[in-house]
Design a protein around this motif. Structure first.
Motif, PDB file in Angstrom:
ATOM      1  N   GLU A 128      16.024  -5.346 -15.818  1.00  0.00           N
ATOM      2  CA  GLU A 128      14.784  -6.118 -15.860  1.00  0.00           C
ATOM      3  C   GLU A 128      15.110  -7.562 -16.219  1.00  0.00           C
ATOM      4  N   PRO A 129      14.310  -8.513 -15.704  1.00  0.00           N
ATOM      5  CA  PRO A 129      13.186  -8.347 -14.773  1.00  0.00           C
ATOM      6  C   PRO A 129      13.672  -8.145 -13.341  1.00  0.00           C
ATOM      7  N   MET A 130      12.923  -7.379 -12.557  1.00  0.00           N
ATOM      8  CA  MET A 130      13.316  -7.051 -11.188  1.00  0.00           C
ATOM      9  C   MET A 130      12.231  -7.498 -10.214  1.00  0.00           C
ATOM     10  N   VAL A 131      12.629  -7.832  -9.014  1.00  0.00           N
ATOM     11  CA  VAL A 131      11.680  -8.158  -7.949  1.00  0.00           C
ATOM     12  C   VAL A 131      10.825  -6.918  -7.660  1.00  0.00           C
ATOM     13  N   ALA A 132       9.508  -7.077  -7.646  1.00  0.00           N
ATOM     14  CA  ALA A 132       8.603  -5.938  -7.463  1.00  0.00           C
ATOM     15  C   ALA A 132       8.823  -5.255  -6.116  1.00  0.00           C
ATOM     16  N   TYR A 133       9.114  -6.017  -5.089  1.00  0.00           N
ATOM     17  CA  TYR A 133       9.382  -5.482  -3.746  1.00  0.00           C
ATOM     18  C   TYR A 133      10.577  -4.535  -3.790  1.00  0.00           C
ATOM     19  N   CYS A 134      11.653  -4.959  -4.434  1.00  0.00           N
ATOM     20  CA  CYS A 134      12.842  -4.124  -4.554  1.00  0.00           C
ATOM     21  C   CYS A 134      12.539  -2.882  -5.380  1.00  0.00           C
ATOM     22  N   ARG A 135      11.776  -3.049  -6.452  1.00  0.00           N
ATOM     23  CA  ARG A 135      11.439  -1.920  -7.307  1.00  0.00           C
ATOM     24  C   ARG A 135      10.623  -0.876  -6.545  1.00  0.00           C
ATOM     25  N   ALA A 136       9.736  -1.308  -5.653  1.00  0.00           N
ATOM     26  CA  ALA A 136       8.946  -0.364  -4.858  1.00  0.00           C
ATOM     27  C   ALA A 136       9.856   0.513  -4.005  1.00  0.00           C
ATOM     28  N   GLY A 137      10.860  -0.112  -3.385  1.00  0.00           N
ATOM     29  CA  GLY A 137      11.797   0.671  -2.584  1.00  0.00           C
ATOM     30  C   GLY A 137      12.594   1.646  -3.432  1.00  0.00           C
ATOM     31  N   LEU A 138      13.044   1.210  -4.612  1.00  0.00           N
ATOM     32  CA  LEU A 138      13.811   2.085  -5.488  1.00  0.00           C
ATOM     33  C   LEU A 138      12.943   3.190  -6.084  1.00  0.00           C
ATOM     34  N   ASP A 139      11.657   2.917  -6.309  1.00  0.00           N
ATOM     35  CA  ASP A 139      10.761   3.978  -6.773  1.00  0.00           C
ATOM     36  C   ASP A 139      10.659   5.089  -5.734  1.00  0.00           C
ATOM     37  N   ALA A 140      10.517   4.704  -4.465  1.00  0.00           N
ATOM     38  CA  ALA A 140      10.473   5.703  -3.405  1.00  0.00           C
ATOM     39  C   ALA A 140      11.809   6.440  -3.298  1.00  0.00           C
ATOM     40  N   TYR A 141      12.908   5.692  -3.426  1.00  0.00           N
ATOM     41  CA  TYR A 141      14.241   6.287  -3.338  1.00  0.00           C
ATOM     42  C   TYR A 141      14.454   7.293  -4.461  1.00  0.00           C
ATOM     43  N   ARG A 142      14.081   6.933  -5.685  1.00  0.00           N
ATOM     44  CA  ARG A 142      14.268   7.837  -6.818  1.00  0.00           C
ATOM     45  C   ARG A 142      13.423   9.097  -6.681  1.00  0.00           C
ATOM     46  N   ALA A 143      12.271   8.972  -6.035  1.00  0.00           N
ATOM     47  CA  ALA A 143      11.401  10.125  -5.841  1.00  0.00           C
ATOM     48  C   ALA A 143      11.792  10.958  -4.634  1.00  0.00           C
ATOM     49  N   GLY A 144      12.786  10.501  -3.871  1.00  0.00           N
ATOM     50  CA  GLY A 144      13.202  11.233  -2.682  1.00  0.00           C
ATOM     51  C   GLY A 144      12.232  11.120  -1.530  1.00  0.00           C
ATOM     52  N   LEU A 145      11.440  10.049  -1.504  1.00  0.00           N
ATOM     53  CA  LEU A 145      10.447   9.856  -0.444  1.00  0.00           C
ATOM     54  C   LEU A 145      10.958   8.847   0.582  1.00  0.00           C
ATOM     55  N   PRO A 146      10.550   8.976   1.839  1.00  0.00           N
ATOM     56  CA  PRO A 146      11.140   8.158   2.900  1.00  0.00           C
ATOM     57  C   PRO A 146      10.534   6.779   3.081  1.00  0.00           C
ATOM     58  N   ALA A 147       9.357   6.522   2.518  1.00  0.00           N
ATOM     59  CA  ALA A 147       8.695   5.252   2.829  1.00  0.00           C
ATOM     60  C   ALA A 147       7.705   4.889   1.723  1.00  0.00           C
ATOM     61  N   ALA A 148       7.328   3.597   1.717  1.00  0.00           N
ATOM     62  CA  ALA A 148       6.319   3.104   0.784  1.00  0.00           C
ATOM     63  C   ALA A 148       5.617   1.911   1.398  1.00  0.00           C
ATOM     64  N   VAL A 149       4.381   1.702   0.991  1.00  0.00           N
ATOM     65  CA  VAL A 149       3.627   0.488   1.317  1.00  0.00           C
ATOM     66  C   VAL A 149       3.483  -0.304   0.023  1.00  0.00           C
ATOM     67  N   HIS A 150       3.843  -1.592   0.085  1.00  0.00           N
ATOM     68  CA  HIS A 150       3.794  -2.429  -1.120  1.00  0.00           C
ATOM     69  C   HIS A 150       3.132  -3.749  -0.735  1.00  0.00           C
ATOM     70  N   PHE A 151       1.815  -3.758  -0.743  1.00  0.00           N
ATOM     71  CA  PHE A 151       1.048  -4.942  -0.352  1.00  0.00           C
ATOM     72  C   PHE A 151       0.527  -5.626  -1.617  1.00  0.00           C
ATOM     73  N   GLN A 152       1.162  -6.740  -1.971  1.00  0.00           N
ATOM     74  CA  GLN A 152       0.724  -7.496  -3.133  1.00  0.00           C
ATOM     75  C   GLN A 152      -0.424  -8.431  -2.750  1.00  0.00           C
ATOM     76  N   GLN A 153      -1.192  -8.817  -3.766  1.00  0.00           N
ATOM     77  CA  GLN A 153      -2.353  -9.671  -3.581  1.00  0.00           C
ATOM     78  C   GLN A 153      -2.040 -11.082  -4.085  1.00  0.00           C
ATOM     79  N   PRO A 154      -2.762 -12.102  -3.574  1.00  0.00           N
ATOM     80  CA  PRO A 154      -2.552 -13.460  -4.088  1.00  0.00           C
ATOM     81  C   PRO A 154      -2.712 -13.490  -5.604  1.00  0.00           C
TER      82      PRO A 154
END
Length: 408
Positions: A128-154
């Motif tokens: 930490e601190p980590m880029v939220a985009y990268c963390r979203a991918g690693l969260d999916a990876y750690r859960a063994g899931l193939p994909a994620a949507v990570h749409f941040q807001q202004p």
């Protein structure tokens, strides 16, 4: 399909360089520095595709340029795809995360003008601190899931924060029926129930969550559920800890919960799935009354709370749900339909104030088992932790046994 120009997005590649550490799997992270996006934040080695370059060649090139390691094409495996929308951009992008477990060379900082730190970090204790985009991918990876949507807001921060808005929506693949559990989920489950000898996926494809039936070394059976989002996880854990015990043997018991992994282990229920079962008229009546009694037990297991003003138009709420739905349905309404709906909605102003009571939230036949004696048993409490009591299933706060109908 319209005749205009096609929508296109940039493609990023991310390297999940993985090794086995003393406390479990570790991944290589680097800290961005200098005049680059997200300077000071940790990230996976990554980059953009060059013109005419395929994704595998790109991740191999980025690995060599940023870390100095040499990777063979045959050692690159696809891990996760993330559809990402940055908080400071009008467009979105696609990130493809590749896992690599074999390489040659020792990782080191190769671009000191863009990176001022590099190291191995456990998957369960990322830098930490980590880029939220990268963390979203690693969260999916750690859960063994193939994909994620990570749409941040202004206005969202670029950096990941456990206390910030949760913009990650994890997407499961089709149920595989396999026996392999993601490392983190296996570690969590075995800490709760002991060594697991068999894990069979039994996910319901439409829910977005993943469920495994676990068999322990001593023959016991449990279920492991990985929720599709933090909201569903928090709701179900709260329900199991506060309301579900009121159902006694007619519902599972929570064994353990892991907020970071969005996972729970629950006890197994004996019974046959009601979904798809054909019942005669008398059995259907008995079942509906039994379900009504269970729903009533939930409704009465905690004090009712005021629900606030009705969402109907004309009650001072301005843009309530009724108006929003009417606006969306506008092209399909005939003259006078909207006025009729608003008039009916305003009748709620004359009703007593609504109250919130604990509810199942998704009392469908697919969430019901029938015991050997025909008694129903309920599971899956992650939808709505409490709702206004509208007399659904024949229940009201003035009814003691709540005989009624269960929605299918």
């Amino acid at each position: 399909m319209s005749g205009g120009s096609r929508f296109t997005v940039p493609v990023d590649v991310h390297l999940v360089l993985r090794r086995d550490g003393c406390a479990g799997p570790e991944v290589l992270l680097s800290r961005r520095a200098g005049p680059v996006y997200a300077a000071g934040l940790w990230h996976l080695p990554s980059g953009h595709l060059d013109p005419g370059e395929d994704m595998v060649d790109a991740v191999i090139r980025e690995a060599r340029e940023e870390t100095g390691v040499v990777i063979g094409t045959e050692d690159v495996t696809a891990a996760v795809t993330v559809h990402h929308h940055p908080p400071r951009s009008a467009g979105s992008r696609i990130g493809v995360f590749f896992e690599v477990r074999q390489w040659s060379g020792r990782p080191r900082v190769m671009e000191p003008d863009r990176c001022d730190g590099m190291g191995w970090y456990p998957l369960d204790a990322l830098a930490e601190p980590m880029v939220a985009y990268c963390r979203a991918g690693l969260d999916a990876y750690r859960a063994g899931l193939p994909a994620a949507v990570h749409f941040q807001q202004p206005g969202d921060p670029v950096r990941y924060s456990a206390d910030g808005p949760d913009r990650t929506r994890l997407l499961p693949g089709p149920p595989s029926g396999g026996t392999e559990l993601p490392h983190r989920l296996r570690a969590f489950a075995e800490q709760a129930v002991g060594r697991i000898t068999r894990a069979v996926e039994v996910s319901w494809a439409r829910t977005g969550s993943r469920v495994w039936r676990l068999t322990g070394a001593g023959g016991g059976t449990w279920y492991l559920k990985r929720h599709r989002g933090a909201r569903f996880h928090d709701r179900e854990v709260a329900a199991y800890r506060t309301w579900v015990p009121a159902l006694g043997p007619h519902a599972p018991r929570l064994v353990a919960a892991d907020t970071a992994a969005r996972a729970v282990v629950i006890t197994a229920l004996e019974g046959r799935p009601l979904h798809g079962m054909v019942l005669d008229a008398s059995a259907e009546v008995r079942l509906q009354r039994d379900l009504g009694r269970l729903a009533s037990a939930l409704h009465h297991c905690a004090p009712a709370r005021p629900a606030g003003p009705s969402p109907a138009a004309g009650t001072g709420t301005g843009t309530g749900p009724v108006i929003r739905h009417l606006e969306e349905a506008g092209p399909y309404l005939a003259d006078g339909d909207a006025d009729l709906v608003l008039a009916l909605a305003r009748t709620y102003e004359d009703l007593p104030q609504r109250v919130l009571v604990p509810t199942h939230g998704d009392l469908q036949y697919r969430n019901v088992l029938l015991g050997d004696g025909g008694e129903p048993r309920l599971f899956d409490f992650g939808r709505k932790p409490d709702s206004p009591c509208r007399g659904r299933h024949g229940c009201s706060r003035r009814s003691s046994d709540c005989p009624g109908r269960s929605g299918r």
